[in-house]
Design a protein around this motif. Structure first.
Motif, short mmCIF file in Angstrom:
data_model
loop_
_atom_site.label_atom_id
_atom_site.label_comp_id
_atom_site.label_asym_id
_atom_site.label_seq_id
_atom_site.Cartn_x
_atom_site.Cartn_y
_atom_site.Cartn_z
N ALA A 14 0.84 -1.20 0.00
CA ALA A 14 0.00 0.00 0.00
C ALA A 14 0.88 1.25 0.00
O ALA A 14 0.58 2.23 -0.72
CB ALA A 14 -0.92 -0.01 1.22
N GLY A 15 1.96 1.24 0.79
CA GLY A 15 2.87 2.38 0.82
C GLY A 15 3.53 2.61 -0.52
O GLY A 15 3.70 3.76 -0.97
N THR A 64 2.31 1.79 -3.40
CA THR A 64 1.27 2.27 -4.32
C THR A 64 1.05 3.78 -4.14
O THR A 64 0.95 4.52 -5.12
CB THR A 64 -0.04 1.51 -4.08
OG1 THR A 64 0.20 0.11 -4.22
CG2 THR A 64 -1.11 1.94 -5.07
N VAL A 65 0.99 4.21 -2.89
CA VAL A 65 0.83 5.65 -2.61
C VAL A 65 2.02 6.42 -3.17
O VAL A 65 1.86 7.49 -3.78
CB VAL A 65 0.66 5.89 -1.09
CG1 VAL A 65 0.75 7.37 -0.76
CG2 VAL A 65 -0.65 5.32 -0.60
N HIS A 66 3.21 5.89 -3.01
CA HIS A 66 4.42 6.54 -3.53
C HIS A 66 4.37 6.64 -5.05
O HIS A 66 4.70 7.68 -5.63
CB HIS A 66 5.65 5.74 -3.07
CG HIS A 66 6.95 6.36 -3.49
ND1 HIS A 66 7.62 5.97 -4.62
CD2 HIS A 66 7.67 7.36 -2.93
CE1 HIS A 66 8.72 6.70 -4.73
NE2 HIS A 66 8.78 7.54 -3.73
N PHE A 69 1.88 9.30 -6.10
CA PHE A 69 2.47 10.62 -5.89
C PHE A 69 3.39 10.97 -7.06
O PHE A 69 3.35 12.09 -7.58
CB PHE A 69 3.24 10.67 -4.56
CG PHE A 69 4.01 11.94 -4.37
CD1 PHE A 69 3.37 13.10 -3.95
CD2 PHE A 69 5.37 12.00 -4.64
CE1 PHE A 69 4.08 14.28 -3.78
CE2 PHE A 69 6.08 13.18 -4.47
CZ PHE A 69 5.43 14.32 -4.04
#
Length: 151
Positions: free
Chosen positions: A3-4, A6-8, A11
């Motif tokens: 999940a981290g 994917t967020v990166h 961004f």
């Protein structure tokens, strides 16, 4: 972790989606970069970036390392840091002139009488001020603790 990541990635994609068209249309990033760089840089010349120009004066008010200690140990001039301790300022005045000025051994100057002695933390030669973590009478242990606080 997935999940981290994917967020990166999202961004990064949004940054490119915003900045790339902005650069294509206005050349904003080109002009911003050109304004930050000096007009010319010669071989062997050092460039001090804008972040360092902002951060260095502030950090020097907190802690300024004595590069002579590192140099003297690396070249074998001294065997340990103990040679630089205890820190000694003439007349108890904490400034460059009374604490960190070099002794002229050829002229017979003596540490504690004609000049002071600093350890791992020194005073600023340009401003003459000593940083916040500088202590007259400090031991090697005191300077280690001060340096550890700043890490």
């Amino acid at each position: 972790a997935f999940a981290g990541a994917t967020v990166h990635d999202i961004f990064n994609l949004l940054s490119v989606a915003i900045l790339f068209p902005l650069e294509i249309i206005s050349h904003y990033l080109y002009h911003l970069t050109k304004a930050m760089l000096p007009d010319s840089v010669n071989d062997g010349e050092e460039w001090e970036g804008p972040i360092k120009k902002i951060v260095s004066p502030l950090s020097d008010k907190i802690l300024k390392s004595n590069k002579d200690v590192i140099k003297d140990i690396a070249t074998g001039k001294v065997e340990s840091c103990d040679t630089y301790y205890p820190v000694l300022c003439l007349d108890g005045i904490e400034d460059y002139k009374h604490c960190a000025s070099k002794c002229d051994k050829d002229a017979g100057e003596e540490v504690g009488v004609d000049c002071g002695r600093v350890g791992l933390i020194t005073c600023d030669k340009d401003s003459g001020e000593c940083p916040g973590f500088f202590q007259n009478g400090a031991s090697l242990h005191d300077d280690y603790i001060s340096g550890g606080v700043c890490l």
